[in-house]
Design an enzyme around this catalytic site. Structure first.
Site, mmCIF file in Angstrom:
data_model
loop_
_atom_site.group_PDB
_atom_site.id
_atom_site.type_symbol
_atom_site.label_atom_id
_atom_site.label_comp_id
_atom_site.label_asym_id
_atom_site.label_seq_id
_atom_site.Cartn_x
_atom_site.Cartn_y
_atom_site.Cartn_z
ATOM 1 N NE ARG A 111 -3.145 0.161 3.146
ATOM 2 C CZ ARG A 111 -2.705 0.800 4.340
ATOM 3 N NH1 ARG A 111 -2.422 2.095 4.444
ATOM 4 N NH2 ARG A 111 -2.483 -0.178 5.322
ATOM 5 C CE1 TYR A 166 -16.054 9.608 -16.564
ATOM 6 C CE2 TYR A 166 -15.375 9.894 -14.363
ATOM 7 C CZ TYR A 166 -16.063 9.065 -15.467
ATOM 8 O OH TYR A 166 -16.109 7.835 -15.329
ATOM 9 C CG ASP A 220 -8.728 14.555 -16.175
ATOM 10 O OD1 ASP A 220 -8.163 13.918 -17.048
ATOM 11 O OD2 ASP A 220 -9.720 13.892 -15.618
ATOM 12 C CE LYS A 230 -11.562 6.239 -18.742
ATOM 13 N NZ LYS A 230 -11.998 7.487 -18.589
HETATM 14 C C1 LIG Z 1 -12.526 8.192 -17.383
HETATM 15 C C2 LIG Z 1 -12.129 9.665 -16.884
HETATM 16 C C3 LIG Z 1 -11.806 9.656 -15.417
HETATM 17 C C4 LIG Z 1 -12.077 8.763 -14.552
HETATM 18 O O1 LIG Z 1 -11.224 7.632 -14.564
HETATM 19 P P1 LIG Z 1 -11.356 6.334 -14.091
HETATM 20 O O2 LIG Z 1 -10.221 5.389 -14.336
HETATM 21 O O3 LIG Z 1 -12.585 5.803 -14.595
HETATM 22 O O4 LIG Z 1 -11.560 6.341 -12.414
HETATM 23 C C5 LIG Z 1 -11.411 11.165 -15.108
HETATM 24 N N1 LIG Z 1 -11.482 12.082 -16.263
HETATM 25 C C6 LIG Z 1 -11.613 11.773 -17.246
HETATM 26 C C7 LIG Z 1 -11.405 12.833 -18.435
HETATM 27 C C8 LIG Z 1 -11.979 10.574 -17.784
HETATM 28 O O5 LIG Z 1 -12.195 10.473 -19.214
#
Ligand SMILES: *Cc1c(COP(=O)(O)O)cnc(C)c1O
Length: 392
Positions: free
Chosen positions: A54, A107, A180, A205
């Site tokens: 962790r 998001y 982000d 992603k």
């Molecule tokens: C999918 C996504 C998230 C969240 O990510 P997870 O891995 O599903 O927790 C955050 N920001 C953006 C722009 C996303 O497309």
């Protein structure tokens, strides 16, 4: 070296005991410590080393070092999901009584974190159009400590000028800028190099690229990452597991070739859809009449593989298209080698009210496409046949 070489070779671990070509998965919860005194020093962070997964794990560490290298930051921290990265980074930078500013297109679950959870801990917020740097500055209050920007923004691909925003924020020294950068990946955009304090990714992603892992990552200065790691991630517990990290390191090796192909395909699909009789509007920053085109060209190496499309005929037309595509899969998420189609209002952005969505162009007749690395002509033919089934 070039990033195409770096994604494969930079910060690669070679296992000293076997010379294993691919880094082994250090699938262990704890580590055998050499002796009592060293155990004490490791536990108190006086010496660097692995104690308990962790707090850190070699498979996870390889991923973190690669991301820090690619994002040109001092350090990085892997997490169990994108939201694990976002919540850990944001919570480590704010406290009760603070005010945060965030973009009007972000998001859905990040929106929920900021509007449903943080207010109950005494954190105020303002929502602004972050493509307008003056609007951000006008929203600043004496207790503002954080500006949160998603660019390109999910799902309408709005582009905010990271350099301009960070330059403006330099006047307010205690305000941190968090970006982000999920839609860009570390290949197309380096937000910290452009002036942000922290960059977060949903590694689920593009970084993974194959839709087989849920993960996230925070990249920033050593000081911020140390604090995110301990006490925040250590206490929240949204840690990345060794197998997930191993998958991400493998996914990263093809990031450059994948992103080039995503960009190339998306441009072709966007151009095709722009002139399709059943399409009202295409939201893709690579189209010269898109409002984000110039800024995207300046701060990104390519325009990415994501777009949204307003389809003529509203929700019924959306249903026809989503039920009849054959190459695209009807699935949320994005950034995979295969193409996906989703309906943002009912899927990724369900946490917003219809009024909130409509105000920022997330319309009911809109689909979001994640363009994969298949043959572009096959993708175009698939979406074309589905669009042509809409009853006029
Ligand atoms: C999918 C996504 C998230 C969240 O990510 P997870 O891995 O599903 O927790 C955050 N920001 C953006 C722009 C996303 O497309």
């Amino acid at each position: 070296m070039s990033i195409a070489t770096d994604v494969i070779h930079a910060k690669r671990y070679v296992d000293p005991t076997t010379g294993s070509h691919v880094t082994p998965i250090y699938q262990t919860s704890t580590f055998i410590l050499p002796d009592f005194d060293e155990a004490v020093r490791l536990n108190q962070n006086i010496d660097q080393g692995f104690v308990y997964s962790r707090f850190g794990n070699p498979s996870v560490r390889e991923f973190e070092e690669k991301i820090a290298y690619l994002e040109k930051t001092e350090d990085a921290l892997g997490t169990a999901s994108g939201l694990g990265a976002i919540s850990t980074a944001v919570m480590s930078l704010i406290k009760q009584g603070d005010h945060i500013i965030f973009g009007d297109v972000i998001y859905g679950c990040t929106f929920a974190l900021f509007t449903k959870i943080l207010p109950s801990f005494g954190v105020e917020y303002s929502i602004v159009d972050t493509t307008d740097t003056e609007a951000i500055e006008k929203a600043i209050k004496p207790n503002t400590t954080l500006v949160y920007v998603e660019t390109p923004a999910n799902p309408t691909l709005k582009i905010s000028d990271i350099q301009e925003i960070s330059t403006m924020l330099k006047k307010y020294e205690k305000i941190k800028l968090v970006v982000d950068s999920t839609f860009a990946s570390p290949y197309l955009q380096n937000a910290v190099e452009l002036g942000a304090d922290v960059v977060v990714h949903s590694a689920t992603k593009y970084i993974s690229g194959h839709g087989n892992v849920t993960a996230g990552v925070i990249a920033s200065s050593k000081e911020i990452i140390d604090r995110c790691r301990m006490p925040f991630l250590q206490c929240f517990g949204a840690v990345l597991d060794p197998f997930g990290a191993w998958q991400l390191v493998n996914g990263l090796k093809t990031l450059a070739v994948r992103m080039d192909k995503h960009c190339e395909n998306a441009m072709k699909v966007a151009k095709f859809l722009e002139s399709h009789p059943m399409v009202d509007k295409v939201y893709y920053p690579g189209l010269p009449d898109n409002p984000g085109y110039e800024v995207a060209k300046k701060q990104m190496k390519g325009f990415g593989g994501m777009m949204s499309v307003d389809i003529k005929g509203g929700i019924d037309a959306v249903r026809t298209v989503m039920n009849n595509v054959k190459v695209f899969s009807l699935a949320t998420s994005l950034g995979n080698v295969d193409s996906l189609i989703q309906h943002s209002p009912s899927m990724s952005h369900f946490d917003m009210t219809p009024e909130q969505r409509h105000a920022v162009s997330i319309f009911d007749g809109q689909v979001r496409l994640s363009i994969g690395i298949e043959d572009a002509d096959d993708l175009i033919a698939d979406i074309d046949q589905a669009l042509n089934l809409i009853k006029k």
